[in-house]
Design a protein around this motif. Structure first.
Motif, short mmCIF file in Angstrom:
data_model
loop_
_atom_site.label_atom_id
_atom_site.label_comp_id
_atom_site.label_asym_id
_atom_site.label_seq_id
_atom_site.Cartn_x
_atom_site.Cartn_y
_atom_site.Cartn_z
N LYS A 55 43.97 27.86 11.90
CA LYS A 55 43.29 28.12 10.72
C LYS A 55 43.05 29.65 10.41
O LYS A 55 42.32 30.22 9.56
N GLY A 56 43.56 30.47 11.23
CA GLY A 56 43.56 31.74 11.09
C GLY A 56 42.50 32.55 11.62
O GLY A 56 41.83 33.90 11.38
N LEU A 57 41.83 31.84 12.65
CA LEU A 57 40.72 32.40 13.31
C LEU A 57 41.15 33.54 14.44
O LEU A 57 40.21 34.02 14.86
N GLY A 58 42.41 33.48 14.82
CA GLY A 58 42.73 34.37 16.09
C GLY A 58 44.15 33.97 16.47
O GLY A 58 44.96 33.34 15.84
N ALA A 59 44.17 34.72 17.66
CA ALA A 59 45.69 34.38 18.45
C ALA A 59 45.25 33.96 19.88
O ALA A 59 44.05 34.17 20.18
N ALA A 60 46.04 33.17 20.65
CA ALA A 60 45.91 32.67 21.61
C ALA A 60 47.06 32.68 22.60
O ALA A 60 48.17 32.76 22.06
N ILE A 61 46.84 32.29 23.81
CA ILE A 61 47.99 32.29 24.71
C ILE A 61 47.84 30.97 25.52
O ILE A 61 46.78 30.53 25.99
#
Length: 297
Positions: free
Chosen positions: A236-242
């Motif tokens: 949803k475009g709320l951030g990046a993750a690993i």
């Protein structure tokens, strides 16, 4: 003293009170109290500090817990003594990290049940650190964890899989352009808010170590336990993750890039004690798990 008295003692320790233990066991509060009173009378010692509400285990009660767990383990393993390798029976107490329970473990347990229909599995989910501690305490026969550090000498790991960690972000032109640059994985993480996977998990500690090593400048906005929830937030475009690559769901809205070059990996292992109570059962589970991962990686 019966086995039910010792089981009740363990339930009180886990639940934190007589009432909570009674509810978990399907008994009345008075029934559990009578069991503990009978146990104290037989042992001729008090096991609880009844000056506190609810009563707490006193030092004697805490020392008894470990012995009680050993006795229950032996009792539960009696059925195994009459089984053979082709028809295993008894109870296998298994702990597993959440990512295993939502990926390869259901298939493996289904195969294990088909091959050994008399075998019972008791499964609990938890974090790698918690599961390792509880394995050493005797709560589990084996656990499936992310092996993030050196294990206690009493434990024996069997590697099940080694998988890449990947950076995920919403798929759009701006993010795709960043991802194609040198060190695009870290640049994405620096550019976007960071959605962190629980740092107390085994894989969370691996991620944290490599982020520090590479000097990432992160703006953390969330820390979640669910890999599925993380992917939905990122999509949803709320951030990046690993996240681990095997945890990826089919989502066309996600941009995926390996974390690190060469990619950082995590090891998922089946861990048991060197002198475990049920080596035949854990060996059978390990064989099924490896076969399941080969056919359904």
């Amino acid at each position: 003293m019966g086995i039910r008295h010792l089981r009740a003692l363990l339930e009180i320790s886990k639940a934190g009170s007589f009432q909570a233990a009674a509810e978990r066991m399907g008994l009345t509060h008075s029934a559990v109290s009578m069991q503990m009173k009978a146990l104290e009378e037989e042992l001729q010692t008090e096991l609880f500090d009844r000056s506190r509400r609810p009563p707490d285990l006193n030092p004697t009660g805490l020392r008894l817990l470990e012995k009680a767990q050993e006795i229950i383990n032996l009792y539960d393993s009696l059925a195994e003594a009459g089984s053979n390798q082709d028809d295993l029976s008894g109870l296998l107490r298994l702990g597993a990290i959440p990512s295993a329970t939502t990926s390869f473990l259901p298939e493996a347990l289904a195969r294990l049940g088909q091959k050994h229909p008399r075998l019972q599995i008791r499964l609990e989910s938890g974090l790698s650190t918690e599961l390792t501690r509880e394995l050493l305490q005797g709560k589990f026969d084996c656990i499936i964890i992310t092996q993030a550090q050196r294990l206690d000498d009493a434990l024996k790991p069997t590697l099940l899989r080694e998988e890449r960690l990947v950076v995920i972000a919403q798929k759009n032109k701006a993010n795709e352009k960043i991802a194609k640059t040198k060190d695009g994985d870290i640049t994405l993480l620096d550019h976007l808010p960071f959605v962190r996977f629980n740092h107390l998990t085994g894989v969370g500690r691996i991620i944290e170590h490599h982020l520090r090593t590479r000097g990432a400048n992160l703006r953390e906005i969330m820390e979640l336990d669910s890999l599925e929830a993380i992917q939905r937030m990122v999509a949803k475009g709320l951030g990046a993750a690993i996240i681990p690559e095997s945890s990826l769901t089919e989502n066309s809205d996600l941009l995926v890039r390996p974390f690190g070059s060469p990619p950082v990996t995590r090891k998922v292992s089946l861990v048991e004690k060197h002198r475990g109570q049920r080596p035949d059962l854990t060996r059978a589970l390990a064989e099924i798990l490896k076969d399941a991962l080969v056919t359904n990686p």
